[in-house]
Design an enzyme around this catalytic site. Structure first.
Site, PDB file in Angstrom:
ATOM      1  CE  LYS A  81      -4.522   0.765   0.166  1.00 19.13           C
ATOM      2  NZ  LYS A  81      -5.534  -0.010  -0.553  1.00 19.13           N
ATOM      3  N   GLY A 182     -21.430   5.744   3.566  1.00 17.58           N
ATOM      4  CA  GLY A 182     -20.580   6.071   2.426  1.00 17.58           C
ATOM      5  C   GLY A 182     -21.344   5.856   1.132  1.00 17.58           C
ATOM      6  N   GLY A 184     -20.223   6.874  -2.056  1.00 18.34           N
ATOM      7  CA  GLY A 184     -19.366   7.095  -3.211  1.00 18.34           C
ATOM      8  C   GLY A 184     -19.479   5.964  -4.210  1.00 18.34           C
ATOM      9  CB  VAL A 186     -17.369   1.214  -2.802  1.00 22.14           C
ATOM     10  CG1 VAL A 186     -17.720  -0.093  -2.106  1.00 22.14           C
ATOM     11  CG2 VAL A 186     -16.075   1.053  -3.584  1.00 22.14           C
TER      12      VAL A 186
END
Length: 354
Positions: A81, A182, A184, A186
């Site tokens: 990452k 959330g 967004g 996804v």
């Protein structure tokens, strides 16, 4: 200042590199957790951190999560990452993207980057001008690649359906109340798929207008972001930032299932036990949210071999997510162990650390 390996999120990472490019203003952290199964793959998060320690914590935790995610998805890649530290205005320049691409290239193929929070497909295209070790590039119709969001959403949707069947005995999502945190790429994708199945949706986002717009679109109800975790529901689906399942968050839950796409939902490993003790079924995040990395990693691997990557192969692999979750829950039920501990043990075995 303490040594890196004394950090609580250190997990025998193979390599952690801090990159600073003065001319462009780039400061980044690239963390490789494991290359046991192949090059370490994982997205780059562009974010403003009040303190640098938060960036290091994210890099360490997220890279470990990618090792587990990729291994459990059956991919021939390891886990890594990157975090790019932005200023409070979120400034991101072409020069910074170029410098970051050079930093990825300097890793010699040991790290493959992709999109994460704060990144876009256009950013990946810019980075690809400096390195070939990038995935999530624009794809032709029928090919793997591009925005990983819809593929992540599909895996989460399938996982939620599997969770409802396992915990609630439901063979349909009709009338099942799902609180989605959330909205967004996804979370919004998950909500739209669930709406088609007749789920009763409660939606929240840090941008309340976005939640309200999605609620109008899918026939759901919008609530304030701070309130959604305590909403009475069958399924709580966190699809924003992680570490929300701490002592306080778990105490507020009023649900039977936690199943969502946010990375590192558990603030600490022991919080999985708290969920287990409360009788809440938990879908380990790195298992249920693997759809995006399945898509973009398959794109990268095919490109490295000079092959075209059929999107149907990706869909078939995403369709295996519910079965993996079921095997974890079955073992959890049989052994009386929290599902996150069962999944961690499986993943550690796969990366040669069992």
């Amino acid at each position: 200042m303490s040594a890196l390996w004394t950090e609580p999120d250190w997990d025998e990472h193979e390599r952690v590199e801090v990159v600073h490019h003065r001319a462009s203003g780039l400061t980044a952290i690239i963390a490789l957790h494991s290359t046991h199964l192949g090059p370490a793959a994982g997205g780059t998060r562009f974010w403003h951190y009040a303190e640098a320690s938060g960036a290091m914590r994210d890099a360490l935790r997220l890279s470990r999560g990618m090792s587990f995610k990729n291994a459990m998805a059956g991919l021939p890649i390891g886990g890594g990452k990157a975090v790019v530290l932005l200023d409070k205005n979120g400034t991101k320049t072409p020069e910074m993207l170029e410098a970051f691409g050079d930093a990825v290239e300097a890793m010699g193929g040991r790290y493959v980057t992709a999109e994460d929070v704060g990144a876009s497909e256009a950013d990946m295209v810019a980075i690809a001008q400096r390195t070939s070790h990038v995935c999530g590039l624009p794809a032709e119709e029928g090919d793997a690649g591009g925005d990983p969001g819809p593929f992540t959403a599909m895996g989460i949707y399938l996982g939620i359906k599997a969770a409802a069947a396992h915990k609630l005995g439901k063979d349909s999502m009709e009338g099942v109340r799902v609180a989605v945190q959330g909205c967004g790429s996804v979370g919004g994708g998950v909500a739209r798929l669930l709406a088609k199945d007749g789920a009763d949706l409660v939606l929240a986002d840090i941008d309340i207008k976005r939640a309200q717009e999605l609620a109008r679109e899918v026939g759901g109800t919008a609530v304030e972001s701070d309130n959604v975790i305590g909403t009475q529901c069958d399924v709580f689906s966190p699809n924003a930032l992680g570490a929300i399942l701490d002592d306080e968050g778990i105490a507020r839950l009023d649900c039977a299932i936690v199943a969502g796409g946010a990375n590192n939902q558990l603030a600490r490993r022991e919080h999985g036990k708290r969920l287990h003790e409360r009788g809440i079924l938990y879908a380990p995040d790195y298992v249920i949210n693997a759809g995006g990395i399945i898509n973009v990693s398959w794109e990268y691997l095919c490109r490295q071999r000079g092959e075209t990557c059929d999107i149907n192969e990706v869909r078939q692999r995403i369709a295996q997510i519910p079965g993996r979750l079921q095997s974890i829950w079955d073992a959890s039920d049989a052994e009386g162990r929290p599902s996150n501990e069962v999944a961690d043990a499986m993943a550690m075995e796969l990366i040669g650390r069992g």
